[in-house]
Design an enzyme around this catalytic site. Structure first.
Site, PDB file in Angstrom:
ATOM      1  N   PHE A  35      75.773  89.287  30.064  1.00  0.00           N
ATOM      2  CA  PHE A  35      75.795  88.433  31.244  1.00  0.00           C
ATOM      3  C   PHE A  35      77.227  87.999  31.535  1.00  0.00           C
ATOM      4  CE2 PHE A  35      75.435  85.598  27.647  1.00  0.00           C
ATOM      5  CZ  PHE A  35      76.248  84.526  27.964  1.00  0.00           C
ATOM      6  N   CYS A  36      77.443  87.523  32.768  1.00  0.00           N
ATOM      7  CA  CYS A  36      78.732  86.962  33.185  1.00  0.00           C
ATOM      8  C   CYS A  36      78.459  85.992  34.323  1.00  0.00           C
ATOM      9  CB  CYS A  36      79.715  88.063  33.587  1.00  0.00           C
ATOM     10  SG  CYS A  36      79.143  89.080  34.968  1.00  0.00           S
ATOM     11  N   THR A  37      79.473  85.575  35.039  1.00  0.00           N
ATOM     12  CA  THR A  37      79.307  84.550  36.064  1.00  0.00           C
ATOM     13  C   THR A  37      78.415  85.018  37.212  1.00  0.00           C
ATOM     14  OG1 THR A  37      81.520  83.739  35.552  1.00  0.00           O
ATOM     15  CG2 THR A  37      80.518  82.968  37.610  1.00  0.00           C
ATOM     16  N   ILE A  95      75.039  84.211  35.826  1.00  0.00           N
ATOM     17  CA  ILE A  95      74.685  82.823  35.509  1.00  0.00           C
ATOM     18  C   ILE A  95      74.379  82.036  36.780  1.00  0.00           C
ATOM     19  CG2 ILE A  95      75.529  80.680  34.479  1.00  0.00           C
ATOM     20  CD1 ILE A  95      77.466  82.517  32.817  1.00  0.00           C
TER      21      ILE A  95
END
Length: 308
Positions: free
Chosen positions: A182-184, A211
């Site tokens: 996952f990332c932003t 996110i």
């Protein structure tokens, strides 16, 4: 307070012909004359952008982008702010829309399996899943999903090297273990999944929309993300309700600072923080001090005029 500004973040891995990049840049720059601000990155592999403005101009730009990319998924995320989160519109043409530095990685053709917010909790709670945060170390320090692996990256370009040196510490069987990343906003983890697939790993997943989409869609009582989420604009970080968080920026080194950090004896507003006390010379700090004085003088003038 009314939230007058609409914020649109999106990205798309989709081939743009090299000769079309400059034309697109010029076409999009016109919107800057209509008070659209933000950052747009164009590359042959696609587009990555966050823009901000009054709702009508953002919607007009969104319509044009949608027309250009047609049925491609733009991974859009929409939010609102009472102030503009950028000062002006910047459009950059780069080799990659998110820099990994590895040749022949094409997420448009092959990337991991999208997992939407509603199914993400089940995936990361599975004991057969390892969860990797693909963001930079200072982003992770503000918040992350529980039990996720922090590669401690300075930037995403370091991810391939970290992967080569460390992944086998966590994965003994490429076919059995699930890998969730996952990332932003989803762009880094999508490209990371393409790299893992190229290396022969299977059962590779990534959080669709990142996110920010997760926080938008998951209610507080089911939220497994702890802390705030760093964003690359003047808001610095967002809380679990996607409102501006508690962090600010050190204007010397650019690192996020909590309210506790600003109580540190080394913190001087606009000049230094405890993270950069040894990074700059006295001449640098004198320059920062002069800049800070100009900012304070401008602010004082604005307040004086407003009260006249």
């Amino acid at each position: 307070m009314n939230k007058l500004f609409k914020i649109l973040s999106f990205y798309c891995f989709s081939l743009i012909k090299k000769e079309a990049l400059l034309d697109l840049r010029e076409k999009f720059l016109i919107y800057g004359d209509n008070d659209l601000s933000g950052l747009i990155i164009l590359a042959e592999e696609g587009i990555n952008a966050t823009i901000c403005g009054k709702e009508n101009i953002v919607d007009k730009f969104h319509k044009e982008i949608r027309k250009y990319f047609q049925t491609n998924d733009l991974n859009e995320k929409i939010s609102f702010s009472s102030t503009s989160i950028f000062k002006k519109l910047k459009i950059k043409i780069k080799p990659e829309i998110v820099t990994m530095g590895v040749q022949n990685i094409n997420p448009e053709n092959k990337s991991g399996i999208y997992v939407d917010s509603g199914h993400w909790n089940n995936l990361i709670n599975d004991q057969e899943t390892i969860v990797i945060d693909t963001r930079n170390h200072y982003e992770v320090s503000l918040g992350s999903f529980k039990n996720s692996i922090n590669p401690n990256l300075n930037n995403f370009r370091e991810f391939p090297d970290w992967l080569n040196k460390n992944i086998n510490k966590f994965i003994k069987n490429k076919k059995k273990v699930s890998i969730a990343m996952f990332c932003t906003g989803g762009i880094r983890c999508e490209k990371a999944t393409a790299l893992l697939l190229k290396k022969g790993y299977e059962n590779v997943y990534h959080l669709k929309g990142g996110i920010l989409k997760y926080l938008e869609e998951i209610p507080s009582d089911k939220n497994l993300y702890n802390g705030e989420c760093y964003v690359f604009d003047e808001r610095v970080a967002l809380d679990n309700h996607l409102n501006k968080g508690s962090y600010s920026i050190c204007h010397a080194c650019g690192m996020p600072l909590s309210e506790e950090d600003k109580k540190n004896i080394f913190y001087v507003e606009g000049i230094q923080c405890h993270l950069c006390i040894e990074k700059f010379t006295d001449a640098d700090r004198a320059r920062f001090a002069e800049r800070q004085k100009q900012i304070e003088d401008q602010s004082e003038n604005v307040n004086t005029n407003a009260n006249t």
